[in-house]
Design an enzyme around this catalytic site. Structure first.
Site, PDB file in Angstrom:
ATOM      1  CB  SER A   2      75.423  16.884  10.161  1.00 38.14           C
ATOM      2  OG  SER A   2      76.485  16.265  10.861  1.00 38.14           O
ATOM      3  CB  THR A   3      79.482  19.319   9.176  1.00 35.70           C
ATOM      4  OG1 THR A   3      79.805  18.014   9.627  1.00 35.70           O
ATOM      5  CG2 THR A   3      80.712  20.203   9.251  1.00 35.70           C
ATOM      6  CG  HIS A  23      74.197  14.526  13.067  1.00 37.21           C
ATOM      7  ND1 HIS A  23      74.623  14.192  11.795  1.00 37.21           N
ATOM      8  CD2 HIS A  23      72.989  13.916  13.209  1.00 37.21           C
ATOM      9  CE1 HIS A  23      73.725  13.422  11.209  1.00 37.21           C
ATOM     10  NE2 HIS A  23      72.727  13.239  12.042  1.00 37.21           N
ATOM     11  CG  MET A  62      79.970  14.762   7.684  1.00 37.37           C
ATOM     12  SD  MET A  62      81.702  14.609   8.174  1.00 37.37           S
ATOM     13  CE  MET A  62      82.171  13.156   7.238  1.00 37.37           C
ATOM     14  CG  ASP A  82      70.963  10.853   9.831  1.00 36.44           C
ATOM     15  OD1 ASP A  82      70.147   9.929   9.639  1.00 36.44           O
ATOM     16  OD2 ASP A  82      70.942  11.586  10.836  1.00 36.44           O
TER      17      ASP A  82
END
Length: 345
Positions: A167-168, A194, A287, A290
């Site tokens: 993600s991030t 993401h 973050m 998930d």
């Protein structure tokens, strides 16, 4: 709790006001200043030393990409790009992430009237994570010499599917991994990153120019096979289905009930019963949580899990919850993850 000082960089007075209004809704933030272009941003970052910066891309005198490159070299600070949902905006955003921006957010989401309260919460949560994130220092692309020097392993593959979730900070992290895979890598590779809709196709196209393997945005019905890296499309869920002739295909389906589209949990839960002990999940920076439920299912099916360690994570969220749940077989820093993947192959 410490408060976060933010510098808002945008040439539009309307956007500066809209962004300021969002930060004023949360007492954890205070605005240290505004800048109308990249030159002003550089000067005010040096003077005010904000905790993080929101950066527009298109600006007069000096654009956001040029400013970001200078900032990361001379005055490193966490930067969140505010991007247009266009093909040009997506390309600029990916360049910004490669240069060191921590995260990005679609501009159009912040100027809706009325704005969705969930969107406000998501924006503020992500910029808080960005404000306290480690700066990405590893946007290195493996050279041909480095790839040739990687330790080779012969024999039958113990793993048939490698799934990477992030993600991030993910685009920077996978850039240090995906170009290392050689054309004889024996497992299929699926990446769950993401991103908002419209960004995964340019991401796949960009990686396709620097990787030895073909990289494409996954399509409905694609056969999962070695030699191709599939990037799950944003806005949908990527599921796995066994066909009557023994092949495994990807099913790209709509899903309005999940926060993350694509979701690492959804894809891992779908893949684990098919691949069982021949599945390797890798959870990188990001973050939230998930991947936690999905990795639990991977382990129940006798599969394997690698997580990125805190020392290299931009945001040590997703890997942390998987590790603390006891689902990780290995926890290693990003520079060593490729070799850990090979140890399972």
């Amino acid at each position: 709790m410490s408060r976060y000082g933010v510098l808002i960089v945008d040439d539009s007075a309307f956007m500066r006001k809209a962004i300021s209004t969002l930060f004023e809704k949360d007492p954890d933030f205070f605005i240290v200043g505004i800048a109308r272009n990249g030159l002003e941003a550089i000067e005010k970052i040096e003077r005010f030393k904000p905790d993080f910066v929101t950066m527009d891309v298109e600006m007069p005198e000096m654009d956001g990409i040029t400013a970001l490159e200078f900032i990361m070299k001379h005055h490193p600070v966490s930067v969140v790009m505010l991007s247009e949902l266009t093909s040009k905006g997506a390309e600029a955003t990916l360049t910004a992430l490669q240069l060191g921006a921590v995260d990005f957010f679609p501009k159009s989401s912040l100027i809706k009237d009325p704005i969705d309260p969930k969107m406000i919460d998501d924006f503020l949560m992500r910029v808080k994570a960005a404000a306290s994130a480690k700066l990405p220092i590893r946007n290195h692309i493996a050279s041909a010499k480095e790839i040739a020097a990687e330790k080779k392993r012969k024999g039958a593959a113990a793993v048939e599917l490698l799934m990477i979730g992030c993600s991030t900070g993910g685009p920077s992290a996978i850039q240090s991994i995906l170009p290392r895979f050689t054309t004889d890598f024996p497992a299929g590779i699926v990446v769950i990153q993401h991103m908002p809709p419209g960004f995964t196709k340019p991401l796949a196209d960009r990686f396709n120019t620097i990787c030895n393997l073909q990289v494409k945005e996954a399509g409905d019905g694609d056969v999962v096979k070695p030699g191709v890296i599939y990037i799950a499309p944003a806005g949908y869920q990527a599921l796995f289905q066994k066909t009557n002739d023994g092949k495994t295909i990807l099913k790209i389906v709509e899903d309005d009930g999940r926060l993350y589209k694509p979701s690492i949990d959804v894809s891992l839960q779908s893949a684990a019963p098919i691949y069982r002990d021949r599945l390797l999940a890798v959870i990188l920076t990001g973050m939230g949580s998930d991947g936690l439920i999905g990795c639990g299912e991977v382990k129940r099916q006798q599969g394997h899990v690698i997580v990125e360690s805190e020392e290299s994570c931009i945001v040590y969220g997703m890997p942390k919850v998987v590790y603390e749940a006891g689902y990780a077989d290995r926890q290693v820093a990003l520079p060593h993850i490729y070799q850990e993947i090979l140890s399972f192959i």
